[in-house]
Scaffold this active site. Structure first.
Site, PDB file in Angstrom:
ATOM      1  N   LYS A  16      59.712  34.709  43.960  1.00  0.00           N
ATOM      2  CA  LYS A  16      59.468  34.517  42.526  1.00  0.00           C
ATOM      3  C   LYS A  16      60.330  35.442  41.667  1.00  0.00           C
ATOM      4  O   LYS A  16      60.897  36.424  42.142  1.00  0.00           O
ATOM      5  CB  LYS A  16      57.977  34.692  42.214  1.00  0.00           C
ATOM      6  CG  LYS A  16      57.197  33.437  42.626  1.00  0.00           C
ATOM      7  CD  LYS A  16      55.766  33.436  42.176  1.00  0.00           C
ATOM      8  CE  LYS A  16      55.108  32.118  42.602  1.00  0.00           C
ATOM      9  NZ  LYS A  16      53.662  32.123  42.394  1.00  0.00           N
TER      10      LYS A  16
ATOM     11  N   ARG B 179      51.146  33.392  50.784  1.00  0.00           N
ATOM     12  CA  ARG B 179      51.798  32.085  50.646  1.00  0.00           C
ATOM     13  C   ARG B 179      53.302  32.296  50.525  1.00  0.00           C
ATOM     14  O   ARG B 179      53.765  32.906  49.563  1.00  0.00           O
ATOM     15  CB  ARG B 179      51.231  31.389  49.402  1.00  0.00           C
ATOM     16  CG  ARG B 179      51.818  30.031  49.092  1.00  0.00           C
ATOM     17  CD  ARG B 179      51.185  29.470  47.813  1.00  0.00           C
ATOM     18  NE  ARG B 179      51.727  28.178  47.460  1.00  0.00           N
ATOM     19  CZ  ARG B 179      52.862  28.001  46.794  1.00  0.00           C
ATOM     20  NH1 ARG B 179      53.572  29.049  46.421  1.00  0.00           N
ATOM     21  NH2 ARG B 179      53.286  26.794  46.512  1.00  0.00           N
TER      22      ARG B 179
HETATM   23  C1  7PM Z   1      58.853  26.119  40.925  1.00  0.00           C
HETATM   24  C2  7PM Z   1      58.384  27.323  40.405  1.00  0.00           C
HETATM   25  C3  7PM Z   1      58.222  25.506  41.958  1.00  0.00           C
HETATM   26  C4  7PM Z   1      57.276  27.913  40.922  1.00  0.00           C
HETATM   27  C5  7PM Z   1      57.115  26.110  42.493  1.00  0.00           C
HETATM   28  C6  7PM Z   1      56.653  27.284  41.951  1.00  0.00           C
HETATM   29  C7  7PM Z   1      51.457  29.393  43.640  1.00  0.00           C
HETATM   30  C8  7PM Z   1      50.810  28.215  43.996  1.00  0.00           C
HETATM   31  C9  7PM Z   1      52.808  27.768  43.285  1.00  0.00           C
HETATM   32  C10 7PM Z   1      50.755  30.637  43.755  1.00  0.00           C
HETATM   33  C11 7PM Z   1      48.904  29.341  44.567  1.00  0.00           C
HETATM   34  C12 7PM Z   1      55.983  28.634  43.820  1.00  0.00           C
HETATM   35  C13 7PM Z   1      55.484  27.988  42.546  1.00  0.00           C
HETATM   36  N1  7PM Z   1      52.709  29.104  43.214  1.00  0.00           N
HETATM   37  N2  7PM Z   1      49.551  28.177  44.475  1.00  0.00           N
HETATM   38  N3  7PM Z   1      51.671  27.213  43.774  1.00  0.00           N
HETATM   39  N4  7PM Z   1      49.482  30.544  44.234  1.00  0.00           N
HETATM   40  N5  7PM Z   1      47.636  29.352  45.030  1.00  0.00           N
HETATM   41  O1  7PM Z   1      56.719  29.645  43.672  1.00  0.00           O
HETATM   42  O2  7PM Z   1      51.237  31.727  43.432  1.00  0.00           O
HETATM   43  O3  7PM Z   1      55.780  28.146  44.914  1.00  0.00           O
HETATM   44  S1  7PM Z   1      54.163  26.849  42.822  1.00  0.00           S
END
Ligand code: 7PM
Length: 286
Positions: free
Chosen positions: A229, A263
């Protein structure tokens, strides 16, 4: 002492050690593994299964399947599009691999259909705030991860503000857990997530990780998603594909501060880092 477990559909997972969740995006625009699993609008089952199997071999005990990009500024997808991406993915993985399948969705219809298709957990970045989501999630009988987000994906990074970020996140998540319990969700099936990058500045994200143990005191298992991130990019001045070492540092700190599920995109490297952190955390000298 008896081992403490949570039942994820047919799979039990031990609460006595952290679990690594691998991210499997089935979106055309996910930011760090852009759409490799969607070919010509359809799902590439072979590639999906190969990726899933590699993550399980590397040590993931949960795979998080997402069909809606929550990237800041992302276009929303229709429920039908999300169903078309997620349901076949869940069916294929459930039939071939011995792993908990989590579904990253805010849509009640997707939750219901994914549960029928064999998923073992629901993961909602909107903490079941959509109409009908609490009821749909409760009816599946599955564990649910409730995540904190300030604002909506299209505008959440425009000047997010808090008086005390950890207290506000904790109060919100506690209130959402109470709503779920009132709707018939068993307390033991709720996981909480502070939502790194979802309506937070760099300082907010760093403080949430620093003070994670405060959130753990609510008594629910915690899920942490900081992999690749922007908080890592901002501290280290790294592009998305240069964020592995920074991501591992966040995983280790999350474990040290009481997280249960980590995750991540990079499962093998994270499992080594987490296993090392666990060995240290467990050796208290008592
Ligand atoms: C683009 C930017 C695509 C950010 C996907 C994302 C989380 C999540 C996501 C989290 C939980 C990513 C995010 N982030 N579910 N879904 N916790 N529980 O970086 O931090 O995967 S999507």
């Amino acid at each position: 002492m008896a081992e403490r477990v949570i039942q994820f559909g047919r799979h039990p997972l031990s609460l006595d050690r952290p679990q690594v969740m691998g991210i499997l995006n089935v979106t055309p625009d996910s930011f760090s593994d852009g759409g490799q699993l969607l070919q010509g609008g359809g799902l590439d089952c072979q590639s999906l299964l190969r990726r899933a199997e590699a993550m399980v071999t590397a040590g993931a005990t949960i795979l998080d399947v997402g069909g809606e990009s929550t990237r800041p500024g992302a276009e929303s997808v229709s429920v039908q599009q999300e169903l078309d991406r997620v349901v076949p993915a869940v069916e294929i993985i459930a039939s071939e691999l011995d792993v908990v399948i989590s579904v990253d969705s805010s849509s009640p219809q997707v939750m219901t259909e994914a549960a029928k298709a064999g998923c073992g957990m629901l993961n909602d970045v909107r903490a079941l705030e959509r109409d009908g989501a609490v009821q749909a999630a409760a009816e599946t009988g599955l564990p649910i991860c409730l995540m904190h987000m300030q604002g909506q994906p299209d505008s959440m990074q425009n000047d997010p503000r808090y008086f005390d970020v950890m207290s506000e996140v904790a109060d919100y998540l506690k209130a959402r857990a109470d709503v779920c319990i009132d709707a018939g969700v068993d307390r033991s099936r709720i996981l909480l997530d502070p939502g790194f990058g979802f309506g937070k500045t760099l300082q907010h994200n760093l403080q949430l990780l620093n003070r994670l143990s405060q959130l753990a005191r609510l008594g629910y298992p915690l899920l942490v998603g900081a992999s690749r991130k922007s908080m890592i990019g901002q501290v280290l001045n790294r592009t998305v594909d240069e964020r592995l070492y920074g991501s591992l540092a966040t995983a280790v700190l999350a474990v040290a501060n009481g997280a249960w599920v980590i995750r991540v995109h990079d499962v093998a490297a994270t499992c080594d880092a987490v296993n090392m952190a666990v060995a240290v955390v467990n050796e208290t000298g008592e």
